[in-house]
Scaffold this motif. Structure first.
Motif, short mmCIF file in Angstrom:
data_model
loop_
_atom_site.label_atom_id
_atom_site.label_comp_id
_atom_site.label_asym_id
_atom_site.label_seq_id
_atom_site.Cartn_x
_atom_site.Cartn_y
_atom_site.Cartn_z
N ILE A 22 0.77 -1.11 0.08
CA ILE A 22 -0.17 0.06 -0.07
C ILE A 22 0.62 0.68 -0.18
N ASP A 78 -6.39 -3.75 7.61
CA ASP A 78 -5.57 -2.98 8.58
C ASP A 78 -5.44 -1.38 7.16
N SER A 79 -5.36 -1.98 5.79
CA SER A 79 -5.77 -0.19 5.68
C SER A 79 -7.43 0.19 5.04
N PHE A 80 -7.09 0.84 4.26
CA PHE A 80 -8.35 1.32 3.72
C PHE A 80 -9.41 0.55 3.15
N THR A 139 -13.04 2.55 0.28
CA THR A 139 -12.17 0.86 0.74
C THR A 139 -12.38 0.38 -1.19
N ARG A 161 -8.38 -4.17 0.93
CA ARG A 161 -8.43 -5.66 1.23
C ARG A 161 -8.10 -6.25 0.24
N ARG A 172 -13.16 -1.98 6.04
CA ARG A 172 -11.59 -2.00 5.69
C ARG A 172 -10.68 -2.38 5.85
N GLU A 220 -3.41 0.00 -2.84
CA GLU A 220 -4.18 1.43 -2.38
C GLU A 220 -2.94 2.37 -2.96
N ASN A 232 -2.97 6.48 -2.77
CA ASN A 232 -3.18 8.04 -1.85
C ASN A 232 -3.63 8.61 -2.48
N TRP A 262 0.92 4.15 1.72
CA TRP A 262 1.33 4.45 2.99
C TRP A 262 2.49 3.96 3.02
N ASP A 263 2.67 2.10 3.03
CA ASP A 263 4.14 1.80 3.88
C ASP A 263 5.68 2.91 2.87
#
Length: 507
Positions: free
Chosen positions: A255, A389-391, A413, A393, A387, A286, A288, A257-258
């Protein structure tokens, strides 16, 4: 709001030098082209024309045009043990030939892709060290078979015999390997960078950082190292310098955000925030939603058809299924989260045993999918998709591939993530229930019960129609006449680059 990449300023592309030279020559001769000029000027022009005729009548020119070819990107090392496209370099059309070849334009209307040959450090060596990518277990099985993983077992009673070979235990983070293999055999791949409309960087971004994400006391330098080295290498290539990387793209199997660490003490890598990355399009599982260069693509599922027949057979199978359960939920609670929403969903499901079916995924029982998850989705009209662990899956795509209708509780999501792959009208294939209403006591069963059978049938038809766009085919050349998720993603990148031709470019 989560931080986003600062948009780079626009700069207008400069006119070609040849146009400037033509203009200056014309300007210098303009006075002599007047019919009212003196005889001396006409004499000068006649001599000039005579010299031109003598030059054109010469048997050969004293120089070769081929010497004026553009530089090509260099490579420190070729990728070992990877078979390239069957099209030989000599068969590749020149840039001029591509523009004038109607067959090429028909097959690749938005242009072709050049695949960089990165040093093995950035891809193949990472896979070779699959035993050390994760601190808990080996990743070798997950990354085998071109990223599809081991053939699925224990599903013989669930799926038709003719498509059992299309099912695998695919890891949700194997995207980079899947895309790299397909890109090497892509129908719109070119071996001549001069003719490319886009440039693919086969860096295994997520796999490179995975070990350091979960290793205690890993340093920020370790988490940033591979990305820094890759960007230094690719930014040294002439075609990157030419566009500032605007026509380059990459796949990221984790994702967004990582890779958005803004402070040294925070989670993850700062790869996306590195200046040389800012113009590179990123295909992620995923994204932004507020970053133009992030593009959300489907998580890999376990279904990888090898032919159009596999797709058609599977669509017919899920369309004709008798579904005896109204809705289902496959997942686990997040006990460390206050007022965990998943716990509310599980509670509602357990209180409606005749209407809801549960697959409790506590621990790692559902890692990379399982026969019980597939069977549950095949039996249910609707599947609950909170959602993760993040928004997002992976379960969203497992659910839809099984012909079950997703129920969302956050817009991020799916609706703000996968616009290239899902229908433009969310209500045509899904149900949205605001999570706050559920938290305040709204019964999910009561909402779903109010949807007519005709509407359910229509929504399922739309889900099934879009299955090809949600899966990655097990075919080097893709599926004849059908675009899978890979085709949609890469063509989307090419289309976006094509639409910017002749306009303003990022700098």
């Amino acid at each position: 709001m989560l931080p986003v990449s600062d948009p780079p300023p626009f700069s207008k592309p400069k006119s070609a030098d040849i146009l400037d030279r033509k203009h200056s020559v014309f300007t210098s001769l303009k006075p002599y082209l007047s019919f009212h000029h003196n005889r001396r000027a006409w004499f000068f022009l006649s001599v000039l024309l005579l010299q031109l005729l003598l030059l054109l009548s010469a048997p050969s020119l004293p120089f070769s045009l081929s010497a004026a070819t553009a530089p090509t990107p260099h490579s420190s090392a070729a990728l070992p043990n990877i078979t390239y496209s069957s099209r030989a370099a000599g068969e590749q059309a020149s840039a001029e030939g591509i523009l004038n070849n109607p067959k090429t334009e028909e097959k690749c209307p938005y242009g072709e892709v050049y695949v960089y040959e990165l040093p093995p450090l950035f891809n193949t060596e990472i896979v070779k060290n699959c035993d050390n990518l994760n601190p808990w277990s080996s990743r070798c099985d997950a990354l085998s078979n071109s990223g599809f993983g081991k053939a699925a077992t224990g599903i013989s009673r669930i799926v038709p015999e003719k498509v059992r070979g299309a099912w695998f235990w695919t890891d949700q983070f194997s995207l980079e390997v899947i895309y790299h293999n397909r890109m090497l055999n892509y129908r719109c791949r070119t071996l001549e960078p001069e003719s490319a409309a886009a440039f693919y960087i086969p860096f295994y971004t997520g796999l490179a950082v995975e070990r350091f994400l979960f290793t205690r006391n890993s340093t920020t330098e370790e988490r940033d190292r591979h990305c820094n080295l890759m960007l230094n290498w690719v930014s040294d290539q002439p075609f990157f310098k030419k566009s500032y990387g605007w026509d380059h793209f990459i796949t990221v199997g984790r994702i967004s955000w990582d890779f958005r660490r803004s402070k040294d003490g925070d989670w993850g890598s700062s790869c996306i925030y590195m200046p040389k990355m800012r113009n590179i399009t990123r295909l992620l599982i995923e994204k932004n939603p507020w970053d133009y260069f992030d593009v959300g693509v489907p998580y890999p599922t376990g279904f990888h058809p090898g032919s159009v027949a596999d797709v058609t057979l599977w669509q017919d199978f899920v369309r004709s299924r008798e579904r005896h359960t109204l809705f289902c939920f496959a997942g686990a609670t997040r006990g460390f989260i206050k007022n965990d929403f998943r716990g509310i969903l599980l509670s509602q499901c357990y209180s409606e045993p005749g209407s809801c079916r549960v697959v409790d995924c506590g621990g790692s029982k559902c890692a990379n999918g399982s026969s019980s998850i597939l069977e549950t989705f095949l039996h249910s009209d609707f599947c609950l998709q909170p959602r993760g662990d993040s928004f997002t899956r992976r379960s969203i795509f497992d659910c839809m591939v099984a012909g079950s209708i997703p129920v969302f509780f956050w817009h991020r999501t799916a609706y703000l993530q996968y616009q290239w792959f899902l229908p433009g009208e969310p209500e045509s294939y899904s149900v949205f229930i605001d999570r706050h209403e559920v938290q305040n006591g709204t019964s999910i069963k009561s909402v779903l019960d109010k949807i007519s059978k005709e509407k359910v049938k229509s929504m399922r038809a739309k889900v099934i129609e879009y299955i090809p766009k949600l899966i990655y085919a097990n075919s080097d050349q893709g599926l004849e006449g059908i675009d899978d998720a890979f085709d949609v993603a890469v063509e989307g990148v090419l289309r976006r680059i094509k639409e910017q031709e002749g306009g303003y470019k990022w700098k």
